[in-house]
Design a protein around this motif. Structure first.
Motif, mmCIF file in Angstrom:
data_model
loop_
_atom_site.group_PDB
_atom_site.id
_atom_site.type_symbol
_atom_site.label_atom_id
_atom_site.label_comp_id
_atom_site.label_asym_id
_atom_site.label_seq_id
_atom_site.Cartn_x
_atom_site.Cartn_y
_atom_site.Cartn_z
ATOM 1 N N LYS A 27 33.667 41.923 43.297
ATOM 2 C CA LYS A 27 34.674 41.664 44.329
ATOM 3 C C LYS A 27 34.714 40.176 44.684
ATOM 4 C CE LYS A 27 34.672 46.242 46.477
ATOM 5 N NZ LYS A 27 34.486 46.995 47.744
ATOM 6 N N VAL A 28 33.543 39.549 44.720
ATOM 7 C CA VAL A 28 33.498 38.111 45.008
ATOM 8 C C VAL A 28 34.219 37.329 43.899
ATOM 9 C CG1 VAL A 28 31.989 36.122 45.362
ATOM 10 C CG2 VAL A 28 31.353 38.354 46.290
ATOM 11 N N ALA A 29 33.931 37.684 42.644
ATOM 12 C CA ALA A 29 34.577 37.000 41.515
ATOM 13 C C ALA A 29 36.085 37.215 41.538
ATOM 14 C CB ALA A 29 33.985 37.498 40.199
ATOM 15 N N MET A 30 36.523 38.429 41.871
ATOM 16 C CA MET A 30 37.959 38.691 41.942
ATOM 17 C C MET A 30 38.603 37.905 43.075
ATOM 18 S SD MET A 30 40.502 40.147 40.610
ATOM 19 C CE MET A 30 39.644 41.242 39.467
ATOM 20 N N GLY A 31 37.904 37.810 44.203
ATOM 21 C CA GLY A 31 38.439 37.005 45.305
ATOM 22 C C GLY A 31 38.585 35.536 44.930
ATOM 23 N N LEU A 32 37.632 35.000 44.158
ATOM 24 C CA LEU A 32 37.725 33.601 43.707
ATOM 25 C C LEU A 32 38.918 33.404 42.771
ATOM 26 C CD1 LEU A 32 33.924 32.951 43.065
ATOM 27 C CD2 LEU A 32 35.331 31.901 44.852
ATOM 28 N N VAL A 33 39.151 34.382 41.912
ATOM 29 C CA VAL A 33 40.317 34.307 41.012
ATOM 30 C C VAL A 33 41.612 34.278 41.822
ATOM 31 C CG1 VAL A 33 41.602 35.550 39.239
ATOM 32 C CG2 VAL A 33 39.120 35.379 39.088
ATOM 33 N N GLN A 34 41.693 35.151 42.829
ATOM 34 C CA GLN A 34 42.896 35.201 43.659
ATOM 35 C C GLN A 34 43.106 33.900 44.422
ATOM 36 O OE1 GLN A 34 42.148 38.646 46.068
ATOM 37 N NE2 GLN A 34 42.184 40.069 44.329
ATOM 38 N N ILE A 35 42.025 33.328 44.956
ATOM 39 C CA ILE A 35 42.130 32.053 45.680
ATOM 40 C C ILE A 35 42.594 30.942 44.744
ATOM 41 C CG2 ILE A 35 40.742 30.268 46.821
ATOM 42 C CD1 ILE A 35 39.070 32.574 48.007
ATOM 43 N N ASN A 36 42.079 30.932 43.537
ATOM 44 C CA ASN A 36 42.457 29.913 42.556
ATOM 45 C C ASN A 36 43.915 30.056 42.143
ATOM 46 O OD1 ASN A 36 42.266 27.804 40.761
ATOM 47 N ND2 ASN A 36 41.144 28.957 39.209
ATOM 48 N N GLU A 37 44.343 31.291 41.909
ATOM 49 C CA GLU A 37 45.710 31.521 41.449
ATOM 50 C C GLU A 37 46.735 31.227 42.533
ATOM 51 O OE1 GLU A 37 47.037 32.295 38.557
ATOM 52 O OE2 GLU A 37 45.124 32.338 37.491
ATOM 53 N N GLN A 49 33.417 30.814 38.219
ATOM 54 C CA GLN A 49 34.731 30.874 38.857
ATOM 55 C C GLN A 49 34.801 29.974 40.082
ATOM 56 O OE1 GLN A 49 37.299 32.562 37.387
ATOM 57 N NE2 GLN A 49 38.484 31.425 38.902
ATOM 58 N N ALA A 50 33.684 29.855 40.814
ATOM 59 C CA ALA A 50 33.672 28.992 41.993
ATOM 60 C C ALA A 50 33.860 27.522 41.601
ATOM 61 C CB ALA A 50 32.367 29.181 42.763
ATOM 62 N N VAL A 51 33.145 27.074 40.566
ATOM 63 C CA VAL A 51 33.284 25.676 40.110
ATOM 64 C C VAL A 51 34.695 25.423 39.592
ATOM 65 C CG1 VAL A 51 32.485 23.994 38.418
ATOM 66 C CG2 VAL A 51 30.829 25.446 39.604
ATOM 67 N N ALA A 52 35.248 26.375 38.850
ATOM 68 C CA ALA A 52 36.613 26.217 38.326
ATOM 69 C C ALA A 52 37.626 26.112 39.475
ATOM 70 C CB ALA A 52 36.959 27.391 37.418
ATOM 71 N N THR A 53 37.421 26.908 40.531
ATOM 72 C CA THR A 53 38.327 26.866 41.688
ATOM 73 C C THR A 53 38.228 25.525 42.415
ATOM 74 O OG1 THR A 53 38.080 29.267 41.950
ATOM 75 C CG2 THR A 53 38.940 28.047 43.829
ATOM 76 N N LEU A 54 36.994 25.037 42.593
ATOM 77 C CA LEU A 54 36.820 23.739 43.251
ATOM 78 C C LEU A 54 37.436 22.607 42.439
ATOM 79 C CD1 LEU A 54 33.134 24.175 44.482
ATOM 80 C CD2 LEU A 54 35.177 24.061 45.926
ATOM 81 N N LEU A 55 37.267 22.624 41.127
ATOM 82 C CA LEU A 55 37.869 21.592 40.287
ATOM 83 C C LEU A 55 39.383 21.625 40.352
ATOM 84 C CD1 LEU A 55 35.627 21.845 37.077
ATOM 85 C CD2 LEU A 55 35.668 19.971 38.725
ATOM 86 N N ASN A 56 39.931 22.813 40.484
ATOM 87 C CA ASN A 56 41.384 22.970 40.443
ATOM 88 C C ASN A 56 42.045 22.668 41.788
ATOM 89 O OD1 ASN A 56 43.831 23.642 39.111
ATOM 90 N ND2 ASN A 56 43.761 25.695 39.993
ATOM 91 N N LEU A 57 41.391 23.024 42.912
ATOM 92 C CA LEU A 57 42.045 22.946 44.214
ATOM 93 C C LEU A 57 41.621 21.744 45.053
ATOM 94 C CD1 LEU A 57 42.017 26.705 45.347
ATOM 95 C CD2 LEU A 57 43.756 25.461 44.057
ATOM 96 N N SER A 58 40.449 21.178 44.797
ATOM 97 C CA SER A 58 39.975 20.068 45.641
ATOM 98 C C SER A 58 40.871 18.845 45.476
ATOM 99 C CB SER A 58 38.530 19.712 45.272
ATOM 100 O OG SER A 58 37.668 20.815 45.515
ATOM 101 N N GLU A 59 41.251 18.234 46.600
ATOM 102 C CA GLU A 59 42.078 17.025 46.552
ATOM 103 C C GLU A 59 41.267 15.839 46.046
ATOM 104 O OE1 GLU A 59 43.875 16.335 50.307
ATOM 105 O OE2 GLU A 59 44.996 18.225 50.313
#
Length: 525
Positions: A296-306, A330-340
């Motif tokens: 569920k945590v991994a799925m939530g990270l995917v949703q936040i990233n998308e 997934q957390a590192v990928a989300t941070l790389l993608n969304l961090s300003e």
């Protein structure tokens, strides 16, 4: 002669007659002695006995006793027939206890016989040798008193069921019953879970059919600003309020929006993000980050990233060093993608080694965002994790960051041979001629892999010193592959020195390598 024969015959006749009389005398003539004689014999084929009670009334206990089975007759009560004379005393005790007058009847072949007739029948059986006479009671071969001392007294009616009294049998039966119960419970649980899963899948399909039409209509009928300004009464016309209250319906709605977001471009992606937030689905994604279930945590990270939920980054950063591989990736990928501002400190501080799959995934994201964000790759060089530092060196090479060569050169004196090999690859790719001294030092290394990597780099950015070192290595090298690598690097670096080195070395192996290097068809083999 005839006279002697006559006397022998008379003697034998007298002996036989004497034996016969002796056998007859074995049976007592009085009734009491005859009774005791029969008791010693126990069972006699063809002879039985019964009791006759001349009383008019007997106790109900005797009348209902299954041992005697008394029947009433005109002359009194008669018992059933008994064949074991050894039971006479035991059978007489209840009769004496009730002070009853009884008579013992003897029967020969089920016919009532007198004592004299019975005695005569037994005499005939003894004479014919059909009956062996017992003169005393047979004592048991074992001492029953001694045997009884080893066995404690147990009442006969302690247990009503035999298998309960045998504790081993009871334990085995209990274990078998336990496993049967467990197996039955597992089967029932599996059937229940299967039915539950089937029901859930059917509901998901039904909800998906209910969602696709209103979601498509909303995307084509409304603009992004209109969706953001919609009231809940308007939303409920597309998605009923009672359906939005069901968690499974929301899960299907999230999956459908995420799926469309991956396929759509331009304004449709923005509309989908507006719908996602308008329906408060982003709160579900944020709440899933606090779940104890990793999927569920991994799925939530995917949703936040998308869905570009930038407000969730503080919670996402907490999972950047998670012990779970999927959550961490997934957390590192989300941070790389969304961090300003990507300072990469979250990646530097990771304590787990990077897999090749993670490196490829992160590299894909970094190459996509490098023109939009300032990536401070040199931060990765200070990581305590060797795999993070090596990944930083690879990023310098792939992204062409020549400005970071000075940072690499400052670290070459304190890194491991594995990292030196990666740094040499960076120098070779970026053409860092100013670092040829480091290359020459690595050529002299006793580490075969490091010297080979330095030779490959020297082939493109080496100098005359590199050529001298390569000539020396070629002269002493015995391994075919390494010798081929040194000659190929010397050929790329200085062809005059290459021809001189091969002409002064007439070995067959060197000649074969020379032909291989000079053959245009095999230059890249």
């Amino acid at each position: 002669m005839k006279r002697h024969v006559r006397w022998i015959v008379i003697g034998l006749f007298s002996l036989i007659t004497g034996l016969t009389h002796a056998q007859e005398n074995l049976i007592p003539e009085d009734s009491i002695g005859f009774r005791d004689f029969l008791i010693l014999q126990n069972e006699i084929p063809g002879v039985s006995f019964r009791f006759q009670i001349k009383e008019k009334l007997i106790s109900d206990r005797l009348l209902t006793d299954s041992l005697y089975l008394f029947i009433k007759t005109d002359s009194g009560f008669l018992s059933k027939l008994f064949s074991d004379f050894g039971q006479i005393r035991q059978l007489e005790m209840p009769l004496h206890y009730d002070s009853l007058q009884y008579k013992l009847h003897y029967l020969v072949f089920s016919e009532v016989s007198s004592v004299a007739a019975t005695r005569e029948y037994l005499s005939n059986r003894i004479q014919s040798g059909d009956l062996l006479v017992q003169f005393e009671e047979v004592a048991p071969s074992d001492d029953l008193v001694s045997l009884a001392s080893y066995a404690p007294y147990l009442p006969m009616q302690r247990f009503k069921l035999r298998f309960i009294s045998d504790y081993k049998l009871f334990i085995v039966t209990g274990v078998i019953a336990f496993f049967l119960i467990i197996a039955t419970s597992m089967i029932v649980a599996m059937l229940f879970m299967k039915a539950k899963i089937n029901k859930r899948e059917k509901l998901r399909k039904d909800y998906d059919r209910l969602i696709i039409d209103p979601l498509t209509s909303l995307l084509f009928e409304k603009e992004q600003e209109e969706i953001e300004l919609m009231k809940f009464d308007d939303i409920y016309q597309y998605f009923p309020e009672e359906m939005l209250a069901k968690p499974l319906y929301k899960d299907v709605l999230i999956d459908r929006i995420i799926g469309l977001n991956k396929k759509m471009k331009g304004d449709f992606k923005e509309k989908l993000k507006a719908i996602f937030k308008k329906l408060s689905l982003d709160k579900i994604s944020l709440d899933s980050l606090s779940s104890s279930e990793w999927d569920k945590v991994a799925m939530g990270l995917v949703q936040i990233n998308e869905m570009d939920l930038v407000e969730a980054l503080p919670k996402v950063k907490v999972h950047a060093n998670s012990s779970n591989f999927h959550i961490r990736s997934q957390a590192v990928a989300t941070l790389l993608n969304l961090s300003e501002k990507v300072d990469l400190t979250f990646l530097r501080d990771q304590t787990f080694p990077l897999s090749l799959w993670q490196q490829m995934n992160y590299l894909r994201i970094i190459r996509f965002v490098r023109h939009q964000k300032d990536l401070k790759l040199q931060i990765l060089f200070d990581s305590k994790n060797p795999s993070i530092r090596i990944f930083g060196y690879k990023l310098v090479s792939v992204l062409g960051r020549v400005d970071l060569i000075e940072h690499l050169a400052a670290r070459t004196g304190e890194v491991s041979d594995e990292e030196k090999i990666e740094i040499l690859e960076v120098y070779s790719t970026l053409g860092a001629h100013m670092e040829v001294g480091f290359i020459n030092d690595c050529l002299k290394s006793e580490n075969a892999e490091l010297s080979m990597a330095a030779a490959n780099a020297a082939g493109s950015i080496g100098d005359s010193v590199s050529a001298d070192i390569l000539v020396g290595l070629i002269a002493v090298e015995t391994d075919f592959r390494r010798k081929h690598g040194f000659l190929k690097s010397l050929y790329d670096l200085d062809r005059d020195r290459f021809e001189l080195a091969t002409s002064t070395n007439p070995e067959t192996e060197t000649i074969e390598i020379l032909k291989h290097i000079l053959d245009p068809m095999l230059q890249h083999v």
